[in-house]
Design an enzyme around this catalytic site. Structure first.
Site, PDB file in Angstrom:
ATOM      1  CG  ASP A  59      -1.813   1.197   1.301  1.00 52.07           C
ATOM      2  OD1 ASP A  59      -2.500   1.456   0.305  1.00 52.07           O
ATOM      3  OD2 ASP A  59      -1.814   1.888   2.331  1.00 52.07           O
ATOM      4  CB  THR A  92      -1.788   5.805  -1.941  1.00 55.52           C
ATOM      5  OG1 THR A  92      -1.749   4.375  -1.919  1.00 55.52           O
ATOM      6  CG2 THR A  92      -2.956   6.269  -1.116  1.00 55.52           C
ATOM      7  CB  THR A  93       1.034   3.031  -5.603  1.00 52.07           C
ATOM      8  OG1 THR A  93       0.926   2.391  -4.333  1.00 52.07           O
ATOM      9  CG2 THR A  93       2.383   2.709  -6.213  1.00 52.07           C
ATOM     10  CG  ASP A 385      -6.544   0.880   0.440  1.00 52.03           C
ATOM     11  OD1 ASP A 385      -6.647   1.661   1.399  1.00 52.03           O
ATOM     12  OD2 ASP A 385      -5.453   0.570  -0.070  1.00 52.03           O
TER      13      ASP A 385
END
Length: 524
Positions: A59, A92-93, A385
């Site tokens: 994550d 997020t990545t 998520d």
């Protein structure tokens, strides 16, 4: 003439040096997390230097929060990753990688003597064209409940396919969709509680209606209670004991000591009477209740639950509709919580308390099982998520296709727009288009496929009019994302492009980095 106007040990980096320092930090951070992107992304082990605790995760937000950074530009990328996590819950990545790729392209343009402000202008035109193409490609099935549920299921499955739950993504996607649809359009995930219990395997996790509290029912109390009237409190049950630090009580006989103890017990008894006057049959306290008050309450037929942690008490008051009380003088002003059934249940070898038929009908609990604590922790992050993305999609119901399809669609739209632009800004817009194409390239690289071959085929497919073409990561070929059900939230994709382009613009404008003098600690 240059003159040092700064204090001792303060440093300044100017112009090219400042820009190079910013680029190096941002690119290093992008390279760190890009191997975790996509369904074939790798995990990272995060080890705490102080406690030695380890986390195994892919994550982006978790990885970036855990690392200590000294580079200012890298910290900006960490911040946009946190905002993405708070705003949407996933991507997020992607946001960090896209921002890094935009800066990588900008670095090449600066080497060609193109001014940063020109690059920023080109990026703004390209970003607007990309978002316009994304909005045009988005579809909305909110008027068709069956199709919309299928969209939510596909989004959950796509989100989970890059997580530790990817082997059982069908099972957990259904579980996440069921939990979010219970919220009836709310984005308040506090109604969904996640309890982690090590043991069994991942697919032994389940969704349970109601609320589960990780505590046990008090001694001498029945283990099952119907039609519960619950008083939720945060009060000290031993306030009337003499416990002032350093206080001494001198008595000249044991009789006087017995009188003191009797007075204390009478005060405790009066407090218990005040609690019982609320007409309750269940008392939940955040603090300890102690043996004597517990026995008095049990004699009155009141079930006691003590030391329910703060989060447990807050959530219990939310789902049962009660208020947290600390004084008991006015029973008429206290709002009691209600539920149909309180019972003690077993999960693994642990006893827990289940509240069924709570006032907030949307409340539910997900019980996660797994072989190790690291596995269960990562499963919780993955499920959180998915739940976050789904709850946002219930509000913003439009969806787009995943698997590099949306990025290639935007890339092609930006290329078309670049042809209409005059001057050096067109070169910057083309660079933005190349940065967008890096997302499907990294997806293919992480899976061990020939990325240059796949991405060129994907680009050709889009120019031929196959607007649903994307990367089929199982076959290593180009496939229809519509048929494969690879769907993502429109809000997520939009936020990724917005945040990444804004962060890249901010870092591009930097031409000076000033570091203040470290604060000295005076010896005492």
């Amino acid at each position: 003439m240059s003159m040092n106007i700064f204090g001792n040990e303060a440093t300044e980096e100017k112009a090219e040096n400042a820009r190079l320092s910013s680029f190096v930090g941002a690119l290093a951070l992008g390279d760190l997390v890009k191997s975790t992107l996509g369904p074939k992304g790798m995990n990272k082990i995060l080890q705490s230097a102080s406690s030695g605790d380890i986390n195994v995760t892919n994550d982006g937000a978790t990885i970036l929060k855990a690392i200590q950074l000294d580079n200012a530009a890298a910290k900006i990328l960490v911040n946009i990753s946190k905002v993405q996590d708070d705003e949407v819950g996933d991507g997020t990545t992607s946001v960090c990688v896209l921002a890094a790729e935009l800066l990588r392209e900008a670095e090449k343009l600066i080497a060609m003597r193109i001014h940063p402000q020109t690059i920023v202008e080109g990026y703004r035109i390209a970003s607007a064209a990309a978002l316009k193409a994304l909005e045009k490609a988005a579809v909305d099935h909110s008027t068709d409940p069956a199709q919309f549920r299928q969209d939510l299921f596909n989004i959950a499955r796509t989100t989970l396919s890059s997580k530790v739950l990817s082997q059982d993504k069908e099972y957990f996607a259904n579980l996440a969709v069921d939990a979010v649809l219970r919220l009836k359009g709310s984005t308040d995930l506090d109604h969904i509680q996640i309890i982690k219990k090590v043991g069994e395997k991942l697919t032994d996790s389940y969704l349970d209606e109601g609320f589960i509290l990780d505590k046990t029912i008090g001694i001498n109390c029945p283990k099952r209670l119907e039609n519960a009237k619950i008083l939720i409190a945060n009060t000290s049950m031993d306030t009337d004991k003499i416990k002032i630090f350093g206080a001494r009580v001198k008595v000249d006989s044991t009789g006087k000591l017995a009188e003191l103890e009797r007075a204390e017990r009478e005060k405790m008894k009066a407090k218990v009477e005040a609690i019982a006057s609320h007409g309750i049959n269940c008392f939940v306290n955040r603090q300890l209740i102690y043996n004597y008050p517990e026995n008095l309450l049990a004699d009155k037929g009141i079930v006691t639950i003590e030391h329910a942690d703060f989060e447990g008490v807050e959530r219990l008051s939310l789902v049962t509709g009660g208020e947290i009380a600390s004084t008991f003088d006015r029973p008429d002003l206290v709002k009691l919580g209600r539920c149909d059934l309180i019972e003690e249940i077993m999960i693994g070898e642990d006893k827990l308390i289940k509240f069924s038929g709570v006032a907030a009908g949307e409340a539910c609990t997900v019980v996660l099982r797994g072989s190790t604590s690291q596995m269960v922790d990562e499963a919780e992050r993955s499920l959180h998520d998915a739940l976050s993305v789904l709850s946002q999609t219930v509000k913003e119901t439009r969806v787009v296709l995943g698997g590099g399809c949306a990025e290639m669609l935007m890339s092609c739209a930006v290329e078309e727009e670049a042809r209409k632009i005059t001057g050096k800004k067109a070169i910057a817009a083309e660079a933005f288009s190349r940065a967008l194409r890096q997302i499907p390239t990294i997806l293919a690289d992480n899976a061990g496929y020939d990325s240059s071959d796949l991405v060129s085929k994907l680009r050709a497919a889009h120019y031929e009019g196959h607007s649903d073409a994307g990367l089929d990561m199982n076959e290593g070929a180009i496939g229809s994302m519509h048929k494969l059900g690879v769907t993502e939230s429109y809000k997520l994709k939009r936020q990724v492009v917005l945040s990444a382009s804004e962060a890249a613009e901010m870092i591009l404008r930097v031409d000076d980095i000033l570091r203040a003098t470290p604060r000295r600690r005076e010896a005492v």
